[in-house]
Scaffold this motif. Structure first.
Motif, mmCIF file in Angstrom:
data_model
loop_
_atom_site.group_PDB
_atom_site.id
_atom_site.type_symbol
_atom_site.label_atom_id
_atom_site.label_comp_id
_atom_site.label_asym_id
_atom_site.label_seq_id
_atom_site.Cartn_x
_atom_site.Cartn_y
_atom_site.Cartn_z
ATOM 1 N N THR A 5 0.825 -1.215 0.000
ATOM 2 C CA THR A 5 0.000 0.000 0.000
ATOM 3 C C THR A 5 0.860 1.266 0.000
ATOM 4 O OG1 THR A 5 -0.168 -0.034 2.412
ATOM 5 C CG2 THR A 5 -1.914 -1.144 1.175
ATOM 6 N N TYR A 6 2.136 1.107 -0.298
ATOM 7 C CA TYR A 6 2.978 2.299 -0.406
ATOM 8 C C TYR A 6 2.375 3.232 -1.441
ATOM 9 C CZ TYR A 6 6.825 0.577 2.507
ATOM 10 O OH TYR A 6 7.609 0.164 3.548
ATOM 11 N N PRO A 7 2.342 4.520 -1.150
ATOM 12 C CA PRO A 7 1.518 5.435 -1.957
ATOM 13 C C PRO A 7 2.101 5.938 -3.270
ATOM 14 C CG PRO A 7 2.499 6.613 -0.127
ATOM 15 C CD PRO A 7 2.899 5.166 0.040
ATOM 16 N N ILE A 8 3.416 5.838 -3.452
ATOM 17 C CA ILE A 8 3.994 6.366 -4.702
ATOM 18 C C ILE A 8 4.154 5.211 -5.685
ATOM 19 C CG2 ILE A 8 5.914 7.617 -5.761
ATOM 20 C CD1 ILE A 8 4.372 9.268 -3.670
ATOM 21 N N VAL A 9 3.486 5.343 -6.833
ATOM 22 C CA VAL A 9 3.508 4.273 -7.834
ATOM 23 C C VAL A 9 4.231 4.797 -9.073
ATOM 24 C CG1 VAL A 9 2.149 2.619 -9.137
ATOM 25 C CG2 VAL A 9 1.305 3.428 -6.929
ATOM 26 N N HIS A 10 5.294 4.108 -9.419
ATOM 27 C CA HIS A 10 6.189 4.520 -10.514
ATOM 28 C C HIS A 10 5.993 3.525 -11.657
ATOM 29 C CE1 HIS A 10 9.997 6.223 -12.058
ATOM 30 N NE2 HIS A 10 10.528 5.019 -12.129
ATOM 31 N N HIS A 11 5.317 3.984 -12.726
ATOM 32 C CA HIS A 11 5.032 3.134 -13.885
ATOM 33 C C HIS A 11 6.005 3.540 -14.992
ATOM 34 C CE1 HIS A 11 0.605 2.773 -12.570
ATOM 35 N NE2 HIS A 11 0.922 3.918 -12.025
ATOM 36 N N GLU A 39 17.351 -0.199 -2.089
ATOM 37 C CA GLU A 39 16.654 -0.420 -0.815
ATOM 38 C C GLU A 39 15.297 0.288 -0.732
ATOM 39 O OE1 GLU A 39 19.708 0.798 -1.274
ATOM 40 O OE2 GLU A 39 19.949 2.719 -0.225
ATOM 41 N N THR A 40 15.089 1.333 -1.521
ATOM 42 C CA THR A 40 13.803 2.039 -1.445
ATOM 43 C C THR A 40 12.777 1.483 -2.441
ATOM 44 O OG1 THR A 40 14.475 3.732 -3.041
ATOM 45 C CG2 THR A 40 14.908 4.198 -0.703
ATOM 46 N N VAL A 41 13.190 0.498 -3.248
ATOM 47 C CA VAL A 41 12.301 -0.105 -4.263
ATOM 48 C C VAL A 41 11.498 -1.248 -3.638
ATOM 49 C CG1 VAL A 41 12.311 -1.574 -6.336
ATOM 50 C CG2 VAL A 41 13.675 0.531 -6.277
ATOM 51 N N HIS A 42 10.173 -1.149 -3.728
ATOM 52 C CA HIS A 42 9.329 -2.204 -3.160
ATOM 53 C C HIS A 42 8.410 -2.798 -4.218
ATOM 54 C CE1 HIS A 42 10.819 -1.314 0.759
ATOM 55 N NE2 HIS A 42 10.618 -0.029 0.532
ATOM 56 N N SER A 43 8.204 -4.103 -4.114
ATOM 57 C CA SER A 43 7.261 -4.796 -4.992
ATOM 58 C C SER A 43 7.519 -4.502 -6.461
ATOM 59 C CB SER A 43 5.812 -4.396 -4.647
ATOM 60 O OG SER A 43 5.547 -4.594 -3.287
ATOM 61 N N LEU A 44 8.775 -4.565 -6.857
ATOM 62 C CA LEU A 44 9.104 -4.375 -8.278
ATOM 63 C C LEU A 44 8.407 -5.430 -9.114
ATOM 64 C CD1 LEU A 44 10.955 -3.163 -10.608
ATOM 65 C CD2 LEU A 44 12.519 -5.015 -10.057
ATOM 66 N N ARG A 45 7.707 -4.977 -10.155
ATOM 67 C CA ARG A 45 7.070 -5.905 -11.088
ATOM 68 C C ARG A 45 7.577 -5.587 -12.483
ATOM 69 N NH1 ARG A 45 2.198 -8.004 -8.861
ATOM 70 N NH2 ARG A 45 2.124 -9.073 -10.857
ATOM 71 N N VAL A 46 8.045 -6.586 -13.188
ATOM 72 C CA VAL A 46 8.530 -6.392 -14.544
ATOM 73 C C VAL A 46 7.573 -7.100 -15.477
ATOM 74 C CG1 VAL A 46 10.532 -6.532 -16.053
ATOM 75 C CG2 VAL A 46 10.848 -6.472 -13.563
ATOM 76 N N PHE A 69 6.717 0.421 -6.283
ATOM 77 C CA PHE A 69 6.051 1.177 -5.227
ATOM 78 C C PHE A 69 7.122 1.788 -4.321
ATOM 79 C CE2 PHE A 69 3.089 -1.975 -6.667
ATOM 80 C CZ PHE A 69 1.901 -1.289 -6.740
ATOM 81 N N PHE A 70 6.963 3.084 -4.061
ATOM 82 C CA PHE A 70 7.860 3.761 -3.128
ATOM 83 C C PHE A 70 7.064 4.224 -1.913
ATOM 84 C CE2 PHE A 70 10.000 4.609 -7.259
ATOM 85 C CZ PHE A 70 11.246 4.084 -6.972
ATOM 86 N N LYS A 71 7.742 4.236 -0.791
ATOM 87 C CA LYS A 71 7.092 4.676 0.452
ATOM 88 C C LYS A 71 6.803 6.169 0.416
ATOM 89 C CE LYS A 71 7.769 4.069 5.409
ATOM 90 N NZ LYS A 71 8.719 3.567 6.424
ATOM 91 N N ASP A 72 7.703 6.906 -0.226
ATOM 92 C CA ASP A 72 7.551 8.374 -0.281
ATOM 93 C C ASP A 72 8.376 8.933 -1.437
ATOM 94 O OD1 ASP A 72 10.182 8.196 0.722
ATOM 95 O OD2 ASP A 72 9.494 8.433 2.794
ATOM 96 N N LEU A 73 8.232 10.229 -1.680
ATOM 97 C CA LEU A 73 8.954 10.858 -2.789
ATOM 98 C C LEU A 73 10.463 10.786 -2.589
ATOM 99 C CD1 LEU A 73 6.721 14.011 -3.447
ATOM 100 C CD2 LEU A 73 6.903 11.954 -4.862
ATOM 101 N N ALA A 74 10.890 10.821 -1.342
ATOM 102 C CA ALA A 74 12.326 10.711 -1.058
ATOM 103 C C ALA A 74 12.858 9.359 -1.539
ATOM 104 C CB ALA A 74 12.579 10.890 0.436
ATOM 105 N N GLY A 75 12.053 8.323 -1.380
ATOM 106 C CA GLY A 75 12.454 6.990 -1.833
ATOM 107 C C GLY A 75 12.620 6.951 -3.336
ATOM 108 N N GLN A 76 11.754 7.649 -4.046
ATOM 109 C CA GLN A 76 11.847 7.724 -5.509
ATOM 110 C C GLN A 76 13.090 8.498 -5.919
ATOM 111 O OE1 GLN A 76 11.522 8.771 -9.539
ATOM 112 N NE2 GLN A 76 11.363 10.349 -7.965
#
Lengths: 107, 107
Positions: A5-11, A39-46, A69-76
């Motif tokens: 449920t991390y809020p930042i979604v990077h497509h 370390e800030t990359v979560h649930s990577l889907r390829v 999915f990133f936890k926050d903008l800093a993670g991105q």
């Protein structure tokens, strides 16, 4: 907040220079998978193009997709400048001719 | 296979007819959220543009994003013709002027 449920979604969608080459596609898939080491990359889907029905609104001209999915903008931001990401760009960018990124935050 | 690892990833991006209207944006967000009632829809995520750094490859011209995981292609097909999806299109499509869909399958 769980990782799912991390809020930042990077497509990210990559268009290959050689769209007919499954070898190039598989190589880029391999490259995108290296990003999970950050370390800030979560649930990577390829992904690759799914065999859903052809419709006017469906773009199936791309080759490889990346979903993070990133936890926050800093993670991105950490991801963007991370040595693993820079190595990915250096080692695999010859395979793609276009990339489009959509960054979303939970509505 | 957990819901978070379902292999079919359905990415949708909507461009609003009135991009400056947060009321229209919020209305469409509300509409997309109704899609979670469809039994084959898993982990629906609704997004708006995130405040990541501006880069040439980042498209931030869209208004609302939708991300759904399906267990299989049949689940995606069920979703397309489901009464809840048809009602969504009927009731909310006046809000968007363009939509792009990317359907991916796990690589």
């Amino acid at each position: 907040m769980t990782k799912e449920t991390y809020p930042i979604v990077h497509h990210v969608f990559f268009w290959l220079k050689n769209p007919a080459s499954t070898a190039d596609r598989d190589k880029l898939v391999e490259g995108v998978k290296t990003l999970s080491k950050i370390e800030t990359v979560h649930s990577l889907r390829v992904g690759i193009v799914a065999g859903t029905e052809k419709r006017d609104v469906v773009d199936n001209s791309w080759g490889v997709s990346e979903l993070i999915f990133f936890k926050d903008l800093a993670g991105q931001a950490t991801y963007q400048t991370h040595p693993v990401h820079l190595a990915f760009v250096k080692n695999y960018s010859h395979l793609w001719e276009k990339v489009i990124v959509y960054d979303a935050t939970e509505a």
